[in-house]
Structure formats: C-alpha cells, structure tokens
Design an enzyme around this catalytic site. Structure first.
Site, mmCIF file in Angstrom:
data_model
loop_
_atom_site.group_PDB
_atom_site.id
_atom_site.type_symbol
_atom_site.label_atom_id
_atom_site.label_comp_id
_atom_site.label_asym_id
_atom_site.label_seq_id
_atom_site.Cartn_x
_atom_site.Cartn_y
_atom_site.Cartn_z
ATOM 1 N N GLU A 143 9.059 15.026 13.368
ATOM 2 C CA GLU A 143 8.809 16.023 12.331
ATOM 3 C C GLU A 143 7.700 16.986 12.750
ATOM 4 O O GLU A 143 7.782 18.194 12.536
ATOM 5 C CB GLU A 143 8.482 15.318 11.004
ATOM 6 C CG GLU A 143 9.747 14.649 10.450
ATOM 7 C CD GLU A 143 9.542 13.741 9.237
ATOM 8 O OE1 GLU A 143 10.545 13.221 8.744
ATOM 9 O OE2 GLU A 143 8.399 13.544 8.808
ATOM 10 N N VAL A 188 -13.610 -2.145 1.202
ATOM 11 C CA VAL A 188 -13.761 -3.602 1.268
ATOM 12 C C VAL A 188 -14.001 -4.005 2.724
ATOM 13 O O VAL A 188 -13.236 -3.637 3.617
ATOM 14 C CB VAL A 188 -12.505 -4.297 0.698
ATOM 15 C CG1 VAL A 188 -12.602 -5.806 0.886
ATOM 16 C CG2 VAL A 188 -12.343 -3.947 -0.771
ATOM 17 N N GLY A 210 -2.202 2.660 -2.178
ATOM 18 C CA GLY A 210 -1.075 3.336 -1.530
ATOM 19 C C GLY A 210 0.203 3.062 -2.307
ATOM 20 O O GLY A 210 0.156 2.711 -3.496
ATOM 21 N N PHE A 211 1.337 3.183 -1.632
ATOM 22 C CA PHE A 211 2.625 3.002 -2.313
ATOM 23 C C PHE A 211 2.726 1.616 -2.939
ATOM 24 O O PHE A 211 3.162 1.464 -4.075
ATOM 25 C CB PHE A 211 3.778 3.183 -1.315
ATOM 26 C CG PHE A 211 4.008 4.612 -0.940
ATOM 27 C CD1 PHE A 211 4.638 5.479 -1.812
ATOM 28 C CD2 PHE A 211 3.593 5.100 0.292
ATOM 29 C CE1 PHE A 211 4.864 6.804 -1.474
ATOM 30 C CE2 PHE A 211 3.812 6.426 0.649
ATOM 31 C CZ PHE A 211 4.451 7.272 -0.231
ATOM 32 N N ALA A 247 7.706 3.443 3.295
ATOM 33 C CA ALA A 247 7.367 3.542 1.883
ATOM 34 C C ALA A 247 8.233 2.637 0.994
ATOM 35 O O ALA A 247 7.723 1.979 0.084
ATOM 36 C CB ALA A 247 7.484 5.000 1.435
ATOM 37 N N GLN A 248 9.548 2.577 1.275
ATOM 38 C CA GLN A 248 10.441 1.818 0.382
ATOM 39 C C GLN A 248 10.108 0.321 0.302
ATOM 40 O O GLN A 248 9.974 -0.219 -0.801
ATOM 41 C CB GLN A 248 11.907 2.028 0.782
ATOM 42 C CG GLN A 248 12.578 3.165 0.022
ATOM 43 C CD GLN A 248 12.481 3.025 -1.485
ATOM 44 O OE1 GLN A 248 12.717 1.961 -2.057
ATOM 45 N NE2 GLN A 248 12.114 4.095 -2.160
ATOM 46 N N ASP A 308 2.749 -2.308 4.077
ATOM 47 C CA ASP A 308 2.647 -2.312 5.551
ATOM 48 C C ASP A 308 1.883 -3.514 6.092
ATOM 49 O O ASP A 308 2.186 -4.016 7.179
ATOM 50 C CB ASP A 308 1.903 -1.048 6.022
ATOM 51 C CG ASP A 308 2.809 0.163 6.123
ATOM 52 O OD1 ASP A 308 3.984 0.052 5.727
ATOM 53 O OD2 ASP A 308 2.331 1.218 6.580
ATOM 54 N N GLY A 360 -6.403 -1.309 -2.235
ATOM 55 C CA GLY A 360 -5.529 -0.271 -1.701
ATOM 56 C C GLY A 360 -4.655 0.372 -2.758
ATOM 57 O O GLY A 360 -3.907 -0.306 -3.458
HETATM 58 C C1 LIG Z 1 2.386 10.559 9.111
HETATM 59 C C2 LIG Z 1 3.202 9.504 8.415
HETATM 60 C C3 LIG Z 1 4.504 9.797 8.022
HETATM 61 C C4 LIG Z 1 5.274 8.844 7.376
HETATM 62 N N1 LIG Z 1 6.545 9.173 6.995
HETATM 63 C C5 LIG Z 1 7.279 8.266 6.327
HETATM 64 C C6 LIG Z 1 8.581 8.601 5.861
HETATM 65 O O1 LIG Z 1 9.069 9.714 6.081
HETATM 66 N N2 LIG Z 1 9.264 7.652 5.157
HETATM 67 C C7 LIG Z 1 8.743 6.419 4.906
HETATM 68 O O2 LIG Z 1 9.388 5.610 4.237
HETATM 69 N N3 LIG Z 1 7.530 6.079 5.325
HETATM 70 C C8 LIG Z 1 6.785 6.971 6.032
HETATM 71 N N4 LIG Z 1 5.538 6.629 6.466
HETATM 72 C C9 LIG Z 1 5.070 5.259 6.241
HETATM 73 C C10 LIG Z 1 4.563 5.071 4.836
HETATM 74 O O3 LIG Z 1 3.679 6.099 4.483
HETATM 75 C C11 LIG Z 1 3.875 3.703 4.747
HETATM 76 O O4 LIG Z 1 4.813 2.725 5.085
HETATM 77 C C12 LIG Z 1 3.355 3.442 3.350
HETATM 78 O O5 LIG Z 1 2.339 4.359 3.051
HETATM 79 C C13 LIG Z 1 2.831 2.010 3.226
HETATM 80 O O6 LIG Z 1 2.319 1.834 1.942
HETATM 81 P P1 LIG Z 1 1.106 0.828 1.665
HETATM 82 O O7 LIG Z 1 0.875 0.857 0.216
HETATM 83 O O8 LIG Z 1 1.377 -0.440 2.352
HETATM 84 O O9 LIG Z 1 -0.133 1.474 2.439
HETATM 85 P P2 LIG Z 1 -0.804 2.915 2.286
HETATM 86 O O10 LIG Z 1 0.090 3.855 1.587
HETATM 87 O O11 LIG Z 1 -1.251 3.265 3.665
HETATM 88 O O12 LIG Z 1 -2.069 2.639 1.368
HETATM 89 C C14 LIG Z 1 -3.137 1.836 1.784
HETATM 90 C C15 LIG Z 1 -4.341 2.165 0.941
HETATM 91 O O13 LIG Z 1 -5.352 1.185 1.176
HETATM 92 C C16 LIG Z 1 -6.610 1.810 1.289
HETATM 93 N N5 LIG Z 1 -7.443 0.937 2.124
HETATM 94 C C17 LIG Z 1 -7.156 0.472 3.361
HETATM 95 N N6 LIG Z 1 -8.131 -0.362 3.789
HETATM 96 C C18 LIG Z 1 -9.049 -0.409 2.800
HETATM 97 C C19 LIG Z 1 -10.293 -1.094 2.651
HETATM 98 N N7 LIG Z 1 -10.767 -1.919 3.595
HETATM 99 N N8 LIG Z 1 -11.000 -0.905 1.525
HETATM 100 C C20 LIG Z 1 -10.542 -0.077 0.553
HETATM 101 N N9 LIG Z 1 -9.366 0.592 0.649
HETATM 102 C C21 LIG Z 1 -8.628 0.418 1.749
HETATM 103 C C22 LIG Z 1 -6.299 3.169 1.918
HETATM 104 O O14 LIG Z 1 -7.326 4.102 1.622
HETATM 105 C C23 LIG Z 1 -4.964 3.509 1.259
HETATM 106 O O15 LIG Z 1 -5.138 4.244 0.077
HETATM 107 C C24 LIG Z 1 4.739 7.567 7.113
HETATM 108 C C25 LIG Z 1 3.429 7.280 7.493
HETATM 109 C C26 LIG Z 1 2.670 8.241 8.146
HETATM 110 C C27 LIG Z 1 1.262 7.932 8.557
#
Ligand SMILES: Cc1cc2nc3c(=O)[nH]c(=O)nc-3n(C[C@H](O)[C@H](O)[C@H](O)COP(=O)(O)OP(=O)(O)OC[C@H]3O[C@@H](n4cnc5c(N)ncnc54)[C@H](O)[C@@H]3O)c2cc1C
Length: 429
Positions: free
Chosen positions: A174, A83, A17-18, A322-323, A305, A15
């Site tokens: 939003e 994965v 993401g953030f 995100a934080q 998350d 992953g």
């Molecule tokens: C519409 C929306 C608005 C939001 N607004 C806010 C906001 O204003 N403020 C805030 O703080 N948070 C906000 N959030 C929440 C925030 O975006 C998440 O909390 C944050 O992205 C979590 O980060 P992460 O790295 O855990 O997961 P993510 O950023 O979701 O990254 C997960 C990554 O894992 C990859 N992945 C998942 N499963 C697999 C797999 N099986 N194989 C390969 N890759 C995989 C995905 O492709 C992705 O790139 C919002 C979320 C959404 C959906």
C-alpha cells in the site's frame, strides 16, 4: 490512580486497540469495574497509517479519543499510562503513573515492528506502527524532496529520492503504491525543477511473492499493479543490512538510500512479568488457550495481536490482523458475562471473512473464501470496509470527503512538514 473502590470485580484491560476496545464495549455493560490503561489517549486505525505517511489523510481522521468511545458507561475508567510490568503474585499492574490491583487482567497490547534482531536496520530505518511514526515518515519524505533540490552531488540527490520499502505485505504494498502515485501525480507539479524520473520506489520481499499471506491470484495482480505504477518489485530479496546509507541484500543487489521503510513484519508487544519463555511462542506472542486464558492463570487473558491461540485451522495462531483482534475482544466480552454469572466459558472460533489490500486508484485485490477479484470493484469494496470499521462518524465523514476529493482532483493535500524530522541533516552519503 484514583480509581474508586467498588464491590464489583475489577477488570484491567491494557491497550485500547481493536481488541481492547471491542472487549471494553461489551464488558462496560456488565457487573464489573472496567479500567483501561493505554499509553495513548486515542485508538489508532492502523490500516490507514500509510495514508497519513503519504499525505492522503490528516492524522486526526484515523484516531479517536478512547474516553469518548466509552463515555456512556459509569463503571468504565480510562487512565493514560504505560504499563511496565505485571506482578502476577500480588495481582498488580505496575505503570508509570502507579500500581493498581486487579481481579482479572486482559493484555491487549498489540504488536511492535519486528526487525528480526537486526539492530542496525532498527536504528536507521523508519517504522510505521503509530501515528507519530507515520508523521515522521511524512515529514522525512517531503524533506527529502526539499533537500534534493539543494544538493549539488548527484549521488546524494539520487539517494534522497531512492525509497526502499522492506516487506511486501499489505503495508509495504500500500505504501509503495501511494508513493508511486505521488511521484506520478504530485511531484511534477510541486517540484517542477526536480528530476522526478529519478525518484525510485523499490519494494523488497524476502519470499517468492508479494502479499504472500493472500492467494496467488492476489499476489500476481498486486505485482502487476505495482509494476504498472512504476514500482521496482524485487522478490526473493531479503535485506541483510542497512547502515543509514547502503541497503544490502542476500545477493549482489544493493541500494543507496536515505529512506528505508521497514514493513517486514510485527511481533507481540509483551510486558515484563508475562514475558518469560514459558508464556511466549512464535513472533513473541503470548500463548493462550481457546478461552484466551494465558497458560497457568485463571484470571489473566490476552487478546488480539499479542495472543497466539494455536488451533487445528491456525496452528501458528490467528493472523495478526484487525478481524481476529475484534472478534477475540467481543468473544471475551461474552465470556466475561458467563464467567461473572458462574457459567462455563465458550471456546473462541475465528470467522475468517477474507482479506484485501489496495495498491492505488482503482487498484485493489480481494480474497474471499470462494471469490477472488481485483480492480475497481475491489478498490471500492476496500474503501467501504475501511470506512465501516473506522471509529467515529466525524472520522468516517472526513475520510470519505478526503477520498472523494483526492479521487476527483488526483491530489493528496496533507503534504505538510509540521513536525520536521531531522534525520537527513547529517546524511553522510
Ligand atoms: C501499518 C499497518 C497497516 C495495517 N493494515 C491492516 C489491514 O489492512 N487489515 C488488517 O486487518 N489489519 C491491518 N493491520 C494490523 C492491525 O492493525 C492489527 O492487527 C490490530 O491493530 C491489532 O489489534 P490489537 O488490539 O491487538 O492491537 P493494537 O490495535 O495495536 O492496540 C494495542 C494498544 O495497546 C497499547 N499499548 C501497547 N503496549 C502498552 C503498554 N505497555 N502500556 C499501555 N498501553 C500499551 C497501544 O498504545 C495500543 O493502543 C495493520 C497494521 C499496521 C501497523
């Protein structure tokens, strides 16, 4: 996967993401071979997805290539892969491009839309968790207006212009605000022959207040802003079903709608092999200890998350935002440095910097520990924070220029149906 053999310990991060990116940036500087697997080749800035859905921003400006973020590190490898399973016994990741062994594994898979088991709603409503989904929604919204122009039946026309947003957290609020601004500022010019006054934006919240994870002050102000923009807000109104035509709620209130947007929540994106009940807690998240270690393992971590770290301050785990994801990613990066040099890891402590949501032009709410404010100042702060956390100078510049342009011109110019979404072709209303 064609990853070279190395004498360094191999850390696989699933992953980008953030959480995954924050971790990789720290880890790639250390004595480890770092491999990131993601099903997308880009990082998505999810907080601005709603602006893509409503034509305020181009999708490219909220995405950034993962390879480019980490291109300076020779011990970092990226593979575009989904994965499917973790074989914990043989320490292997099983993906659609092959298997790979790990010394350490980090799950940073984030979350998926939570329909709370409502299969019918899942089938018929629109989620907004990825860029392709945001683009589908953008197309559908615009196609609705195009189709409404052609409809002879008033019932069908109204259903096409009746938007229902389920869930009044930051995403729902939003989105509702952005749709209301489109109704007010754009539709009368783009669709002079459409009865724009019949466009209805309904925001349904199961609990007694909108933005219920924020302060009462933020909820009250956000609801007032929404009402001011013409959004119909319904609190204490959980949705019980949606069959593609009628939205039913817990009361006699129903809506005939061609577009239901599901923003009611998310749940952990688990992976087979680590999804047994033993590992999972509320919201389908994986239980981790204070070092982000998954229960029962010494070499498997989860961050962001997907991870639920239950502490005294956060008995139900940190918010899925995100934080916490960024802070856990960075902290685990520091802990890896300790771990790889034989030192003891340090427990994670979340620094809650507050939360904010925007409703529209000059309308936002901000909760800091001591200060709670709303209006124009809050809106500027919201924009500044989002620009700051966007990845890539180009993206920041493009978003900034777009926002200035939209502000001056009262416009959202990315209202393009580039990839038609065909849902309404068989609308049975
Ligand atoms: C519409 C929306 C608005 C939001 N607004 C806010 C906001 O204003 N403020 C805030 O703080 N948070 C906000 N959030 C929440 C925030 O975006 C998440 O909390 C944050 O992205 C979590 O980060 P992460 O790295 O855990 O997961 P993510 O950023 O979701 O990254 C997960 C990554 O894992 C990859 N992945 C998942 N499963 C697999 C797999 N099986 N194989 C390969 N890759 C995989 C995905 O492709 C992705 O790139 C919002 C979320 C959404 C959906």
């Amino acid at each position: 996967m064609n990853i070279p053999k190395s004498s360094l310990p191999r850390v696989i991060i699933i992953g980008g993401g953030f959480a995954g990116i924050s971790l990789a940036k720290k880890l790639a500087r250390q004595k480890a071979q770092v491999i990131m697997l993601d099903k997308h080749n880009y990082h998505t800035f999810q907080p601005l997805l709603y602006q893509v859905s409503t034509g305020g921003l181009e999708p490219d400006s909220i995405a950034y290539p993962i390879r480019k973020i980490l291109s300076n590190y020779s011990n970092f490898f990226f593979r575009l892969a989904e994965v499917n399973e973790i074989d914990t016994e043989n320490q292997q990741v099983i993906s659609d491009i092959g298997n790979l062994e790990y010394d350490y594994l980090v799950l940073a898979t984030g979350s998926v839309t939570n329909y709370f088991g409502n299969k019918e709603a899942e089938e018929h409503s629109m989620g907004m968790k990825t860029i392709p989904e945001a683009l589908d929604l953008r197309s559908l919204i615009l196609e609705n207006f195009e189709q409404a122009l052609l409809e002879d039946s008033k019932q069908r026309r109204d259903a096409l212009m009746n938007f229902v947003i389920v869930g009044a957290g930051p995403t729902g609020v939003e989105l509702a605000g952005a749709l209301a601004e489109i109704k007010k500022g754009i539709l009368p010019h783009d669709y002079p022959d459409l009865e724009v006054k019949n466009v209805q934006i309904n925001l349904l919240q199961a609990t007694p207040r909108v933005l219920d994870a924020m302060s009462e002050h933020a909820s009250r102000k956000a609801e007032a802003f929404l009402t001011d923009l013409g959004v119909n807000v319904f609190v204490n109104t959980p949705v019980t079903s949606y069959d593609g035509e009628i939205v039913k709620t817990n009361s006699s209130l129903t809506f005939r709608s061609a577009t239901v947007i599901w923003a009611a929540g998310v749940k952990g994106a688990t992976v087979k092999g680590l999804d047994a009940d033993d590992f999972i807690t509320r919201m389908n998240r994986i239980k981790v200890n204070e070092y982000n270690l998954v229960k029962g393992f010494e070499n498997i971590f989860a961050v962001g998350d997907i991870a639920s770290m239950e502490t005294e301050d956060f008995p139900q785990g940190h918010p899925m935002m995100a934080q916490p994801a960024i802070q856990q990613g960075r902290h685990l990066g520091d802990n890896f440095e300790r771990l790889l040099s034989g030192k003891a890891m340090e427990p994670f402590k979340y620094n809650d910097k507050g939360s904010m949501a925007t409703i529209g032009r000059n309308k936002a709410v901000v909760d800091f520990n001591r200060y709670k404010f709303h209006g124009m100042l809050a809106w500027f702060l919201w924009m500044f924070v989002h620009l700051f956390f966007l990845i890539g100078f180009r993206n920041r510049l493009v978003v900034f220029v777009n926002w200035v342009y939209n502000y001056i011109r009262f416009d959202k110019e990315a209202r393009l149906i580039i990839r038609p979404y065909r849902k309404n072709r068989d609308l049975k209303i």
